[in-house]
Design an enzyme around this catalytic site. Structure first.
Site, mmCIF file in Angstrom:
data_model
loop_
_atom_site.group_PDB
_atom_site.id
_atom_site.type_symbol
_atom_site.label_atom_id
_atom_site.label_comp_id
_atom_site.label_asym_id
_atom_site.label_seq_id
_atom_site.Cartn_x
_atom_site.Cartn_y
_atom_site.Cartn_z
ATOM 1 N N GLY A 1 0.747 -0.993 -0.031
ATOM 2 C CA GLY A 1 -0.141 0.034 -0.239
ATOM 3 C C GLY A 1 0.758 1.296 0.000
ATOM 4 O O GLY A 1 2.163 1.009 0.144
ATOM 5 N N GLU B 1 0.428 11.176 0.528
ATOM 6 C CA GLU B 1 1.664 10.872 0.199
ATOM 7 C C GLU B 1 1.978 11.609 -1.127
ATOM 8 O O GLU B 1 1.301 11.601 -2.016
ATOM 9 C CB GLU B 1 1.629 9.240 -0.015
ATOM 10 C CG GLU B 1 2.934 8.728 -0.526
ATOM 11 C CD GLU B 1 2.703 7.308 -1.096
ATOM 12 O OE1 GLU B 1 3.749 6.338 -0.928
ATOM 13 O OE2 GLU B 1 1.694 6.966 -1.475
ATOM 14 N N CYS C 1 8.003 4.400 -1.935
ATOM 15 C CA CYS C 1 6.766 4.540 -1.009
ATOM 16 C C CYS C 1 7.326 4.733 0.375
ATOM 17 O O CYS C 1 6.302 5.111 1.152
ATOM 18 C CB CYS C 1 5.943 3.308 -1.174
ATOM 19 S SG CYS C 1 6.778 1.764 -1.014
#
Length: 595
Positions: free
Chosen positions: A224, A347, A257
């Protein structure tokens, strides 16, 4: 009015689906051949692939930047080498063939089996390094792999597969061990993930892709979003913290990420920390500049604008209309909240940080949780502190499975600057909707068979114990050295003559002449059964049945009787199933026991 697919898009989808099916079938055919290779041959294949990828690390990095427009070429070289060298060095000593572990004190032997064909979805943000890494861990586990490249990075990912495929074949890998889709569409990728010959999915990409992987009906390792917060506690080395966070945020222009996304700092040291960040090339935005940046960077779906993803801070400032000074490495937006009303709290996948000030570590703890809940649950965060108790509290309370201490989240999470397993796919566990919280390695692409010896006796219930109450097992005394498997008791047996006599008796009770053919006139009798004693009368003498078949059980059920059985009673399997289900058996010698 619905918009119909154009003939061109339909043709591409059909070609992609056909491509996915052919590659999955070829990989499945390679699986048994790959599974039979020795550990030495597998390691030779992995070594050849890693060596070939290392030699082309620079070329592949340039291809990735040229094709996608994301990131920094020098940083992509480092990521490629991380995959082809650091990951390789970590996985090479692993045993993935045959017996991989012996647990002597439990007398258990573990034997590795490959999971099966791997469908690997490779992103555009980290295309070549992720492809190198996934191919290495799959072949190390003796799993054929089929890559589905992101369409905007298909050329560089394909080149990785070609280089490593040629090296693997030269080292003895069977045809079909490494495949890659030449025609890539969403429908083709979904077909690959759902194909019956695919056993497991390695998905790296956006949330939509990860959800598709988990809904494909196969085991899947998905990743994720990150949105990693970085907390700076008042006891921290402020210069080191500022350097680590800016370094992590600017590495490959923030496309990993696990890249830092927010700074949370104690108010007591906030001003000094701000100066340290400015010394590292950070530019703090004012309210108007933050509005401009948010409008350009954050889409209506609260996702980063692909046009600005992986671009430098100077280029972003120029495009947005912000007059950032020369030497600016990252942009920082001071915020007071998290969520939809604060667009820059998402993000960001580029060198932009949000900034929060808190009164103490408890308030900092809560702010970090808020940030993770807005798009990073289970992934990564960091804490910069010299206070071991505060560090431990963050470890206990934060919903992140990688908490990097006094090191950049970008480098620490993947195991480059920490002792974590080196990996480019980082599980987010239950908090992030993932099946694991681990850094993914060849171990996750193996199934383990286990040989388990008996090390303690199985104890039957003692006579005289009431129904439903088991007698306590006898605990064997401790033995020196390894526990030994208990000796099996000698089975009680009957002679062949006795058994023949009992069978003859049974046949006679059914009207058949022992040793001859044809029926014997006269009524048949059933196996001995026990009737409930008449009121006020003595209990009749009971003799265990010599032989019980399914018909005996049916008669006993119909007449409401129990069948008395003993240690030497012969019971056919069908009779045992029927009798135990109907609870008609009564064990001889167990007073008070109910069937």
């Amino acid at each position: 009015m619905a918009v119909k697919d154009s003939p061109a898009s339909t043709d591409a989808d059909l070609a992609s689906i056909a491509n996915a099916r052919a590659l999955a079938r070829a990989a499945k055919q390679a699986l048994p051949q790959l599974a039979e290779l020795t550990q030495e041959r597998i390691d030779a294949i992995v070594t050849a692939m890693a060596t070939a990828a290392t030699a082309q690390a620079g070329v592949l990095a340039k291809m990735a930047v040229d094709e996608t427009g994301y990131g920094v070429e020098a940083d992509k070289v480092q990521k490629n080498l991380f995959a082809s060298q650091r990951v390789f060095e970590f996985i090479l000593p692993m045993r993935t063939v045959g017996v991989v572990n012996r647990i002597d004190d439990k007398k258990v032997i573990e034997i590795a089996e490959p999971f099966g064909v791997v469908a690997a979805v490779v992103p555009s943000t980290n295309p070549t390094s992720t492809a190198i890494y996934k191919i290495l861990i799959a072949l190390k586990a003796r799993c054929p792999i089929v890559l589905s490249p992101h369409p905007s990075a298909a050329k560089c990912i394909t080149r990785v597969a070609e280089i490593m495929g040629e090296a693997a074949a030269a080292a003895g890998a069977p045809a079909g061990s490494i495949g890659w889709m030449g025609t890539v569409t969403l429908e083709g990728t979904q077909e690959l993930m759902r194909h019956r010959d695919v056993a497991v999915i390695l998905a790296t990409g956006g949330m939509g892709l990860v959800r598709a992987a988990y809904s494909a009906g196969k085991p899947a390792y998905g990743v994720g979003p990150g949105n990693a917060p970085c907390y700076i506690e008042r006891s921290a080395d402020l210069t080191g913290a500022a350097r680590d966070i800016v370094l992590g945020k600017t590495f490959d222009n923030g496309v990993l990420c696990s890249s830092p996304n927010s700074v949370v700092v104690d108010t007591a040291v906030a001003e000094e920390t701000r100066r340290r960040f400015q010394a590292e090339g950070a530019y703090f935005l004012n309210a108007q500049e933050m509005d401009k940046l948010a409008a350009a960077l954050v889409t209506a779906q609260r996702l980063p604008n692909p046009v600005l993803v992986g671009k430098s801070a100077r280029l972003i400032a120029e495009k947005v209309g912000i007059a950032a000074p020369e030497g600016t490495r990252c942009l920082i937006a001071p915020l007071t909240g998290v969520g939809r009303d604060y667009p820059l709290s998402i993000e960001k996948l580029c060198p932009v940080l949000s900034w929060y000030e808190v009164n103490d570590w408890r308030e900092g703890c809560e702010r970090c949780i808020q940030i993770l809940r807005y798009g990073g649950m289970g992934h990564t965060m960091s804490i910069h502190s010299q206070n071991d108790e505060v560090i431990l509290q963050f470890g206990l309370k934060k919903p992140a499975f990688r908490i990097c201490v006094n090191t950049p989240t970008t480098h620490g999470s993947i195991g480059l600057t920490t002792g974590l397993d080196p990996a480019m796919t980082l599980g987010c566990g239950g908090w992030g909707g993932n099946i694991t919280s681990d850094n993914i390695s060849p171990r996750h692409l193996l199934n383990l068979k286990r040989l388990a010896w008996g090390i303690r006796p199985a104890v039957a219930s003692s006579p005289g114990v009431s129904a439903g109450v088991a007698s306590p097992p006898r605990v064997p005394p401790p033995a020196a050295g390894l526990p030994k498997a208990p000796a099996r008791p000698a089975p009680s047996s009957i002679s062949a003559e006795t058994l023949a006599a009992r069978v003859d008796l049974f046949l006679a009770s059914r009207g058949f002449r022992p040793g001859g053919s044809g029926a014997v006139p006269g009524p048949a009798t059933t196996a001995p059964v026990t009737d409930a004693p008449k009121a006020g009368g003595p209990a009749p003498a009971e003799t265990p049945a010599a032989f019980v078949c399914e018909d005996d059980v049916r008669v006993a059920v119909r007449e409401g009787r129990h069948i008395l059985v003993g240690e030497r009673t012969i019971i056919t399997p069908a009779a045992r199933d029927a009798g135990e289900s109907a609870r008609v058996f009564r064990q001889a010698g167990w007073p008070g026991a109910r069937p």
